[in-house]
Design an enzyme around this catalytic site. Structure first.
Site, PDB file in Angstrom:
ATOM      1  N   GLN A 237     -37.561 -82.485   1.420  1.00  0.00           N
ATOM      2  CA  GLN A 237     -38.296 -81.236   1.764  1.00  0.00           C
ATOM      3  C   GLN A 237     -38.085 -80.820   3.309  1.00  0.00           C
ATOM      4  OE1 GLN A 237     -42.411 -81.770  -1.034  1.00  0.00           O
ATOM      5  NE2 GLN A 237     -42.528 -79.873   0.322  1.00  0.00           N
ATOM      6  N   ARG A 384     -49.124 -78.720  -2.325  1.00  0.00           N
ATOM      7  CA  ARG A 384     -49.274 -77.153  -2.418  1.00  0.00           C
ATOM      8  C   ARG A 384     -50.199 -76.839  -1.500  1.00  0.00           C
ATOM      9  NH1 ARG A 384     -46.954 -73.560  -7.024  1.00  0.00           N
ATOM     10  NH2 ARG A 384     -46.539 -71.909  -5.917  1.00  0.00           N
ATOM     11  N   CYS A 385     -50.397 -77.420  -0.357  1.00  0.00           N
ATOM     12  CA  CYS A 385     -51.435 -77.307   0.508  1.00  0.00           C
ATOM     13  C   CYS A 385     -51.148 -77.566   1.996  1.00  0.00           C
ATOM     14  CB  CYS A 385     -52.510 -78.168   0.060  1.00  0.00           C
ATOM     15  SG  CYS A 385     -53.661 -78.778   1.262  1.00  0.00           S
ATOM     16  N   GLU A 760     -48.988 -71.585  -1.240  1.00  0.00           N
ATOM     17  CA  GLU A 760     -50.014 -72.622  -1.516  1.00  0.00           C
ATOM     18  C   GLU A 760     -51.440 -71.847  -1.880  1.00  0.00           C
ATOM     19  OE1 GLU A 760     -49.329 -74.914   1.849  1.00  0.00           O
ATOM     20  OE2 GLU A 760     -51.109 -74.013   3.087  1.00  0.00           O
TER      21      GLU A 760
END
Ligand code: CDP
Length: 806
Positions: A237, A384-385, A760
């Site tokens: 990522q 996802r935060c 997110e």
């Protein structure tokens, strides 16, 4: 102008710029099976590496015998910690300032920890090699429950830290303590509680879960001995950060390391950090002189690479009798597993948990977070935060419902009463953040009107009466959640990773025919950057999005960027893209003025080019300017049309949303039905409404999974009992409810295009909506809080414990 000339609307539509539901350009290859993932890569002579892993969660490694394994046909090498010590790589630094074993050095600290790395000509031979490695273990007592980790007689987990009273984030109180992080005003908060009319206190656990992207973590490493260059293809990522980390720990000059992140099948935070597989594959290619591939299987992914959450939050709210909040106090016990490998900016050991005051005007607050080591896998990633914001949103949104219950108030009314008002923005929260913009009342009221909130409450109270009369066995819950996110890490004044400021970057190069390429420091894992980044450029410089190619993920060509996670791409890289485009436009304006023989100030922008003010026929399109940039620029100007921007955001962005879940639960079976789920999101300026909707659908599905069943669970001896998709809840289209989406638009005042992140938000806001629905359903039976995940069994158990089974 003749009649065939396109209208302004046609010219605008032709660009497919911001606001357009442009179809995802990347899907052309994905839907035809032409994506290019790491495991698609096959290099000549490529070897395969795989791990011997520990069956025990805590044990001393007495001996490792590799003799038999080395005799297995096809096995070329077996690496152990002793081999890695020779190159100083038995341990590696984590992003959180801790160190982590690459291969077991003397002991193992969690089940499935990496013990040895077998390198073979194919995956099957590697597996046979693994089975032939003989490891003798001496089992040790385990610490699984974080609440017992700091007991005086708890086993010492990290012997490497023995006697160290200082950690990366300050003093350590105990041999299994990682850090204590506090923020806010303790005295003011205590005083607010001392004089409060009403207080609530509840322990809210956010259980351990896992991002579990469909594509697991993997890499191919290839060392060219002649050139001294190392190429790494991986599921990264943040490819540039990986290159810098490799340069620092492997002592290879950074320009001789080529990191390439090809197509990635989901990341969700799982692919931010560095894992032993990357180090071992890199060492193995240097040792063997051949490319080495490492690909995790599903069980390895779920049980060893980064987990998420595991936050246990004792939450207290003080309020007046009328329901005005006056103070918030939270103590968090954070289970970090065996090593603190949280992926947070350096100065934030508990991420951005201090957004926990949420959307409410708390005059004072205090938060303390204690991190502890246990015999579990390391991690603590933002699934996802944005760095623990999901935990914070769950904490405050459950807390507000519990307060409403105590006050006998409607939870939506309590929220409306305490919202930060539009005129208070930019708003300074009690825990130190400056919220950029928001209009919470409008969003909340739109949600309430759309779903007929008052009607639903009426229906609920009728159903409750019918339940009490024994006419139905179903109970109904309304889960309200109003979240404020903090995304866009981040401003260099408070965010860095390993000392590198968290800016992002874009380089745009326009070619003579009016097409161009944009290279960006972010890295899509499915978010559709190739589509949306071109849309920003289309609107900014008037070149159709189809004529802009977007490239990410290759450290040789992309400008240095900090990557994609925590919904930072739009707030940071998206801003860099707009700023680079504006540099292009500024040079284009000079060229146009020269060609049109007017002063620059006499030109105005008009959709896809410049025109002379007051002389609408005198125009020059951006496409023509691109050509001119390569043959007739003003005297003294360099030819060409390209620009780079490194964008250091002045602040975070603060998207928000109003969600509601309408749920029915059969008390006799615990089976629930999601009758309706409505999600209103405000992410400021919307680049691509279709992609936003897709992001919201995906995030809500993950939120549904987490709240209603998904968990990394251990038994008391440290075995992971949800280590495969047989037990780890992965919702399919069958279980997933229908999602209704909506929006308001409150632009960010400091972002060049007014956009905030969104990826997110649905996970952050969704989990409390589901959990509040379950808790709201049971509340009239006398419960205050039921811990997640709310699977059928737990729902049935709650009904039983509350005496509802008769
Ligand atoms: O960092 P990440 O890409 O995961 O998250 P994001 O910045 O929230 O963007 C996710 C996707 O939604 C990207 O394709 C964005 O361009 C798109 N998006 C949008 O169209 N409009 C916004 N205001 C925010 C995001």
């Amino acid at each position: 102008m003749n009649d065939m000339a396109p209208t302004r609307e046609q010219r605008e539509a032709n660009l497919e710029g911001m606001g357009c539901k442009r179809k995802r350009v990347e899907d052309v290859r994905f839907t035809q099976g032409k994506g290019n993932y790491v495991d698609d890569l096959k290099l000549p002579g490529m070897l395969h590496g795989d791990f011997v892993r520990s069956p025990y969660p805590h044990a001393r490694v007495v001996s490792i015998n590799t003799e038999a394994a080395l005799k297995v046909p096809g096995v070329l090498a077996v690496l152990t910690a002793e081999d890695l010590k020779g190159v100083n790589l038995a341990w590696m630094p984590t992003l959180a300032g801790d160190v982590q074993m690459v291969l077991a050095d003397g002991k193992v600290l969690y089940q499935n920890q990496e013990v040895a790395f077998v390198v073979a000509t194919d995956r099957y031979a590697a597996d046979d090699g693994i089975n032939a490695v003989e490891v003798e273990y001496e089992q040790l007592d385990v610490v699984i429950d974080p609440f017992t980790a700091m007991a005086p007689d708890a086993p010492v987990l990290r012997e490497d830290l023995a006697g160290k009273t200082e950690g990366a984030h300050g003093p350590r109180k105990h041999h299994n303590h990682v850090f204590e992080w506090t923020v806010g005003d303790r005295e003011l908060t205590d005083a607010a509680f001392a004089k409060a009319d009403v207080t609530i206190k509840e322990m809210l656990s956010y259980h351990r879960t896992h991002p579990s992207p469909l594509e697991t973590c993997q890499c191919v490493c290839s060392f060219d001995k002649i050139r001294g260059e190392l190429s790494i293809w991986g599921t990264f990522q943040a490819p540039h950060v990986i290159r810098t980390v490799v340069a620092l720990i492997a002592k290879i000059p950074e320009h001789k390391i080529h990191v390439i992140a090809p197509d990635i099948g989901g990341g969700f935070g799982n692919k931010v950090g560095a894992y032993p597989g990357y180090i071992c594959a890199a060492v193995a290619t240097i040792v063997t002189g051949k490319p080495v591939k490492w690909v995790e299987d599903r069980i390895e992914n779920l049980t060893t690479t980064s987990f998420a959450r595991d936050y246990h939050m004792t939450t207290e709210i003080a309020a007046t009798r009328e329901g005005k909040v006056t103070g918030l106090r939270v103590h968090v016990l954070a289970d970090h597993g065996a090593f603190d490998a949280c992926a947070d900016p350096s100065k934030w050991p508990a991420g951005f948990f201090n957004i926990v005051t949420g959307s409410y005007d708390f005059p004072t607050a205090h938060v303390a977070v204690d991190g502890v080591y246990t015999n579990k896998a390391p991690g603590g990633v933002a699934y996802r935060c944005s760095f623990r914001v999901t935990e914070a949103a769950y904490c405050i949104e459950r807390g507000m419902d519990i307060l409403a219950q105590k006050l006998g108030m409607d939870p939506a009314e309590l929220r409306l009463k305490n919202f930060i008002k539009p005129e208070q923005f930019p708003y300074h929260s009690a825990l130190g953040w400056e919220y950029d913009s928001g209009d919470y009342q409008t969003a909340m009221k739109k949600m309430m009107e759309t779903v007929d909130y008052a009607g639903l409450r009426k229906e609920q109270s009728e159903k409750r009466e019918a339940f009490k009369r024994g006419e139905t066995r179903e109970i109904m819950g309304l889960g309200v959640s109003f979240f404020t996110e903090i995304v866009g890490a981040g401003p260099s004044k408070n965010c860095d990773i390993l000392g590198i400021a968290m800016f992002d970057s874009c380089e745009i190069r326009m070619h003579p025919t009016g097409a161009g390429i944009a290279r960006v420091g972010s890295k899509s894992q499915g978010q559709g950057h190739e589509t949306t980044w071109a849309q920003i450029i289309a609107t900014e410089i008037g070149i159709p999005a189809d004529d802009i190619m977007v490239e990410e993920g290759n450290t040789d060509t992309a400008p240095y960027g900090l990557g994609t996670y925590g919904s930072r791409s739009t707030p940071v890289a998206g801003a860099a893209i707009a700023m680079a485009a504006r540099k292009i436009k500024a040079k284009a304006q000079m060229i146009a003025a020269y060609k049109l023989e007017v002063h620059e100030g006499d030109l105005e922008w008009d959709i896809d080019g410049f025109r002379v003010k007051g002389l609408p026929e005198k125009t020059m399109s951006m496409k023509d300017i691109c050509w001119a940039a390569y043959n007739s620029v003003p005297p003294g100007m360099e030819p060409g049309l390209e620009a780079v921007s490194y964008y250091d955001p002045p602040n975070m962005t603060y998207p928000f949303g109003a969600y509601i879940c309408v749920m029915e639960i059969d008390v006799d079976t615990g089976v629930y039905k999601i009758r309706r789920f409505y999600a209103l999101d405000d992410c400021g300026t919307r680049i691509n409404p279709m992609i936003i909707e897709g992001q919201v659908h995906g995030g809500l599905t993950e939120a549904f999974a987490i709240a209603m069943g998904q968990e990394i669970r251990y038994d008391e001896t440290g075995n992971v009992i949800t280590g495969s998709f047989m037990d780890f809840f992965m919702p399919t289209a069958v279980e997933t409810p229908h999602w209704e989406t909506d929006f308001t638009v409150t632009p960010s005042p400091h972002h060049p295009i007014g956009a905030k992140g969104v990826g997110e938000s649905p996970n952050v806001g969704g989990v409390p909506a589901f959990s509040n629905a379950v808790n709201d359903a049971f509340s009239f039976l006398g419960s205050t809080h039921i811990q997640m995940p709310h699977d059928f069994w737990r729902n049935w158990k709650a009904a039983k414990d509350l005496g509802a089974l008769g």
